[in-house]
Design an enzyme around this catalytic site. Sequence first.
Site, PDB file in Angstrom:
ATOM      1  N   HIS A  95       0.798  -1.222   0.000  1.00  0.00           N
ATOM      2  CA  HIS A  95       0.000   0.000   0.000  1.00  0.00           C
ATOM      3  C   HIS A  95       0.830   1.272   0.000  1.00  0.00           C
ATOM      4  O   HIS A  95       0.352   2.352   0.346  1.00  0.00           O
ATOM      5  CB  HIS A  95      -1.023  -0.028   1.132  1.00  0.00           C
ATOM      6  N   ASP A 156      -5.999   5.190   9.803  1.00  0.00           N
ATOM      7  CA  ASP A 156      -7.394   5.381   9.383  1.00  0.00           C
ATOM      8  C   ASP A 156      -7.939   4.145   8.675  1.00  0.00           C
ATOM      9  O   ASP A 156      -9.146   3.937   8.624  1.00  0.00           O
ATOM     10  CB  ASP A 156      -7.499   6.554   8.400  1.00  0.00           C
ATOM     11  N   GLU A 272      -9.225  14.504  14.483  1.00  0.00           N
ATOM     12  CA  GLU A 272      -8.720  14.702  13.122  1.00  0.00           C
ATOM     13  C   GLU A 272      -9.472  15.880  12.515  1.00  0.00           C
ATOM     14  O   GLU A 272     -10.199  16.599  13.203  1.00  0.00           O
ATOM     15  CB  GLU A 272      -8.905  13.435  12.256  1.00  0.00           C
TER      16      GLU A 272
HETATM   17  C1  LIG Z   1      -5.957   3.721   1.832  1.00  0.00           C
HETATM   18  C2  LIG Z   1      -4.756   3.988   2.681  1.00  0.00           C
HETATM   19  C3  LIG Z   1      -4.895   4.600   3.908  1.00  0.00           C
HETATM   20  C4  LIG Z   1      -3.787   4.858   4.712  1.00  0.00           C
HETATM   21  N1  LIG Z   1      -3.982   5.455   5.923  1.00  0.00           N
HETATM   22  C5  LIG Z   1      -2.923   5.678   6.718  1.00  0.00           C
HETATM   23  C6  LIG Z   1      -3.087   6.286   7.986  1.00  0.00           C
HETATM   24  O1  LIG Z   1      -4.197   6.630   8.386  1.00  0.00           O
HETATM   25  N2  LIG Z   1      -2.003   6.464   8.773  1.00  0.00           N
HETATM   26  C7  LIG Z   1      -0.756   6.061   8.379  1.00  0.00           C
HETATM   27  O2  LIG Z   1       0.179   6.213   9.160  1.00  0.00           O
HETATM   28  N3  LIG Z   1      -0.557   5.521   7.171  1.00  0.00           N
HETATM   29  C8  LIG Z   1      -1.611   5.326   6.331  1.00  0.00           C
HETATM   30  N4  LIG Z   1      -1.408   4.767   5.099  1.00  0.00           N
HETATM   31  C9  LIG Z   1      -0.028   4.535   4.635  1.00  0.00           C
HETATM   32  C10 LIG Z   1       0.554   3.221   5.107  1.00  0.00           C
HETATM   33  O3  LIG Z   1       0.975   3.334   6.445  1.00  0.00           O
HETATM   34  C11 LIG Z   1       1.732   2.868   4.237  1.00  0.00           C
HETATM   35  O4  LIG Z   1       1.270   2.589   2.945  1.00  0.00           O
HETATM   36  C12 LIG Z   1       2.559   1.729   4.758  1.00  0.00           C
HETATM   37  O5  LIG Z   1       3.596   1.500   3.841  1.00  0.00           O
HETATM   38  C13 LIG Z   1       1.810   0.441   5.066  1.00  0.00           C
HETATM   39  O6  LIG Z   1       1.431  -0.268   3.925  1.00  0.00           O
HETATM   40  P1  LIG Z   1       1.844  -1.792   3.687  1.00  0.00           P
HETATM   41  O7  LIG Z   1       1.732  -2.568   4.934  1.00  0.00           O
HETATM   42  O8  LIG Z   1       1.113  -2.250   2.521  1.00  0.00           O
HETATM   43  O9  LIG Z   1       3.420  -1.686   3.403  1.00  0.00           O
HETATM   44  P2  LIG Z   1       4.212  -1.898   2.026  1.00  0.00           P
HETATM   45  O10 LIG Z   1       3.794  -0.868   1.068  1.00  0.00           O
HETATM   46  O11 LIG Z   1       4.124  -3.306   1.608  1.00  0.00           O
HETATM   47  O12 LIG Z   1       5.696  -1.597   2.530  1.00  0.00           O
HETATM   48  C14 LIG Z   1       6.094  -0.297   2.914  1.00  0.00           C
HETATM   49  C15 LIG Z   1       7.600  -0.269   3.226  1.00  0.00           C
HETATM   50  O13 LIG Z   1       7.853  -1.020   4.409  1.00  0.00           O
HETATM   51  C16 LIG Z   1       8.682  -2.126   4.130  1.00  0.00           C
HETATM   52  N5  LIG Z   1       8.136  -3.255   4.872  1.00  0.00           N
HETATM   53  C17 LIG Z   1       6.974  -3.910   4.656  1.00  0.00           C
HETATM   54  N6  LIG Z   1       6.808  -4.880   5.570  1.00  0.00           N
HETATM   55  C18 LIG Z   1       7.889  -4.841   6.377  1.00  0.00           C
HETATM   56  C19 LIG Z   1       8.318  -5.583   7.516  1.00  0.00           C
HETATM   57  N7  LIG Z   1       7.598  -6.593   8.002  1.00  0.00           N
HETATM   58  N8  LIG Z   1       9.495  -5.249   8.106  1.00  0.00           N
HETATM   59  C20 LIG Z   1      10.243  -4.228   7.636  1.00  0.00           C
HETATM   60  N9  LIG Z   1       9.893  -3.500   6.560  1.00  0.00           N
HETATM   61  C21 LIG Z   1       8.733  -3.807   5.935  1.00  0.00           C
HETATM   62  C22 LIG Z   1       8.632  -2.326   2.626  1.00  0.00           C
HETATM   63  O14 LIG Z   1       9.808  -2.912   2.123  1.00  0.00           O
HETATM   64  C23 LIG Z   1       8.451  -0.908   2.135  1.00  0.00           C
HETATM   65  O15 LIG Z   1       9.680  -0.241   2.065  1.00  0.00           O
HETATM   66  C24 LIG Z   1      -2.491   4.507   4.266  1.00  0.00           C
HETATM   67  C25 LIG Z   1      -2.335   3.903   3.022  1.00  0.00           C
HETATM   68  C26 LIG Z   1      -3.450   3.636   2.226  1.00  0.00           C
HETATM   69  C27 LIG Z   1      -3.249   3.010   0.897  1.00  0.00           C
END
Ligand SMILES: Cc1cc2nc3c(=O)[nH]c(=O)nc-3n(C[C@H](O)[C@H](O)[C@H](O)COP(=O)(O)OP(=O)(O)OC[C@H]3O[C@@H](n4cnc5c(N)ncnc54)[C@H](O)[C@@H]3O)c2cc1C
Length: 524
Positions: A95, A156, A272
Site C-alpha cells: 500500500h 485510518d 482529526e
Molecule cells: C488507503 C490507505 C490509507 C492509509 N492510511 C494511513 C493512515 O491513516 N495512517 C498512516 O500512518 N498511514 C496510512 N497509510 C499509509 C501506510 O501506512 C503505508 O502505505 C505503509 O507503507 C503500510 O502499507 P503496507 O503494509 O502495505 O506496506 P508496504 O507498502 O508493503 O511496505 C512499505 C515499506 O515497508 C517495508 N516493509 C513492509 N513490511 C515490512 C516488515 N515486516 N518489516 C520491515 N519493513 C517492511 C517495505 O519494504 C516498504 O519499504 C495509508 C495507506 C493507504 C493506501
Amino acid sequence: MAVNNYNKLLLITFAICRLIVTVGLTVLPELLDVGLEGRLSVDTWELEAASVDFGRLSRGVPSEVVHPATAQDVARVVKAAFESALAVSARGHGHSINGQALIREKKGVVIEMGKGGGGVRVCEKGMYVDVWGGELWIEVLSATLEYGLAPMSWTDYLYLSVGGTLSNAGISGQTFNHGPQITNVYELDVVTGKGELVTCSEDRNSELFHAVLGGLGQFGIITRARIALEPAPRRVRWIRVLYSNFGRFCEDQEYLISLHGKPGRERFDYVEGFVIVDEGLINNWRSSFFSPSNPVNITSLNADGGVLYCLEITKNYDQENADSVDEEIQGLLKKLHFISTSVFTSDLPYVDFLDRVHKAELKLRSKGLWDVPHPWLNLFVPKSRIKDFDKGVFKGILGNKTSGPILIYPMNKSKWDPRSSVVTPEEDVFYLVAFLRSALDTETLEYLTNQNRQILRFCHGSEIKVKQYLPHYTTQQEWMDHFGDKWTQFNARKMQFDPRRILATGQQIFQFHPSSALTKEDDM
Ligand SMILES: Cc1cc2nc3c(=O)[nH]c(=O)nc-3n(C[C@H](O)[C@H](O)[C@H](O)COP(=O)(O)OP(=O)(O)OC[C@H]3O[C@@H](n4cnc5c(N)ncnc54)[C@H](O)[C@@H]3O)c2cc1C
Ligand SMILES: *[C@@H]1O[C@H](CO)[C@@H](O)[C@H](O)[C@H]1NC(C)=O
Ligand SMILES: *[C@@H]1O[C@H](CO)[C@@H](O)[C@H](O)[C@H]1NC(C)=O
Ligand SMILES: *[C@@H]1O[C@H](CO)[C@@H](O)[C@H](O)[C@H]1NC(C)=O
C-alpha cells in the site's frame, strides 16, 4: 464489444507470455539451496502482483517471490541474499505510493510477508499481542476483540500490514493521546540485513529496536511485533463540526490535543479534521458519514464560497458511561468555536468506526475507482507556519479541484520517541496535512503531480520547514536533507544492520551495487 475483444486479446497475449516466461524463468541460483518451509515462486502472475503498489505510479518486477512460513524462512532468504548481494524487499500489503516495496534492480526478491509465523497471539495477562509482521491490522483487531481488548493507536485504514506501518510511524486521530503506533510497541523480532534473527526492545538490542521503528525497512524485516493493548470500548460517538475561520479551527484542534493524558471523561479519544475546498468532497470516499439521515448543505453554511474546515472527533463509551457520554461531549463542545448550526453526529460500534475507510473502499471498488493512480502527498507542517500554509496552499495553489480528501490534524512531539528513525519537524506541535488524491486519467495525474511539486516548492520558497510523511525522494542529497541532524545516525545504523544495502532498495535511500563487495567508496 470492442472492449471485450480487447480484453480477450490481452488475456491470450498474457497467457502466452506467461507460458514463455515461466518456462524461461528459473529460481535464482542464490536461493536454490536455502531450504524453505514456505514457498518460492517465479509464477508470472505472482511476479506481476508484486511489481505494482497502491500508488500505481511505479513498476518493478522481481526475479522471484518468497512466501515465508516462519521467521527462519525470512532469515534464510536474507542470509542468502546478503552473501550474494541480492536486493530483497519485504512487502506488507503493497500500500505504498511510490514503489517503496518494489524491486527496481535487474535481480531481486520480494518477500510477501502475508500470513505466517504464528499469526496473532493475545496475552491477556500481559495486555499485549504478538503479531506476525505481515499480518493486517484488521486481523489484529479481530483477534484481540475476542478477549475484549484492542490496540490503542491506529491508522485510518486497517488493511495495512503491521510491519509496513511500523516502518513508517502509523498515525491517526489517536496519535495526540497515545503517540503513533511505533510508540506502542514493546518488542520486535527482526531479521537484519545480514540474515540474523534478533529479538529487540528498549532494554535488549535497543539500537536495532529504535532503528527499525520508522526505519523505512532499511535495517531489518520485522517478523514479530509485541503491541500494547487496552480494554476495547464498545461504541463510538462520531462528531463533525464545521469552521469557516481557519485560525479558530486550529486553536480548537490544538486545544483538544492539549488534553492528552487527561482522564477519558475530559477529552476526546480521536481528533482529526479535513479541508473542504470543493463540494465534491462531501460525495467522496470518506463521506459515508454524511447521509440522507445526516444531511449537510455546504452552500448554506459557506455563504462566501471560501474554504471550509471540518473538525472530526470521537468519544468512546461503554455500558457504564452510556448515560454520561452526552454530557461529557456537550461540556467539551462548549469550549469550541465552530459554526453552531453545523454539528453532525453519528453513533456506531467501535469496530465499525475503526474500519470506516474499508466501507468507502468497497464502494469505490464497485465503481472501478480504487485501483487507479494515487499521487498522494503527506506532509508534517510545523504549527508556527500552518496559517501560511493555509493561505498559500488551501486558499491558493489548490484551486477548486482536489480529487480526494485533504486531512489535517495536529500532534504533539512529546508522544514521539526521538530515538526512533522517523523524522518530524523541529517544533513541539506539528500538523499532518494529507492530500489523498486519485487520478482517473493521465491529464489529472499530470495536473495533480504538478500541484504536489508546486506545494513543495511553495513550502521551500516560504521556508516552511515541512517534513514528508511516507517520504519519497530519489537522490541521496534529498534524503540527507530530509533526515537533517538524524542522517549521521541513520547512515551509521545502515552500516551496522544492513552493510550491503540489500534491504528495501525501493525506498531509494542508499545506492545498491549488485555485484560489489563492500569497498571503501561504498561506505561514503
Ligand atoms: C488507503 C490507505 C490509507 C492509509 N492510511 C494511513 C493512515 O491513516 N495512517 C498512516 O500512518 N498511514 C496510512 N497509510 C499509509 C501506510 O501506512 C503505508 O502505505 C505503509 O507503507 C503500510 O502499507 P503496507 O503494509 O502495505 O506496506 P508496504 O507498502 O508493503 O511496505 C512499505 C515499506 O515497508 C517495508 N516493509 C513492509 N513490511 C515490512 C516488515 N515486516 N518489516 C520491515 N519493513 C517492511 C517495505 O519494504 C516498504 O519499504 C495509508 C495507506 C493507504 C493506501
Ligand atoms: C505538548 O506536550 C508538552 C509536554 O507534555 C506540553 O508541555 C505542551 O504544552 C504540549 N503542547 C500542546 C499544544 O498540547
Ligand atoms: C442549500 O442552501 C442554499 C443556500 O441557503 C439553498 O439555496 C439550497 O437550495 C440548499 N440546497 C438544498 C439541497 O437544500
Ligand atoms: C473552478 O475553477 C475553474 C477554473 O478556475 C472555474 O472555471 C470554475 O468556475 C470553478 N468552479 C467553481 C465551482 O468555483
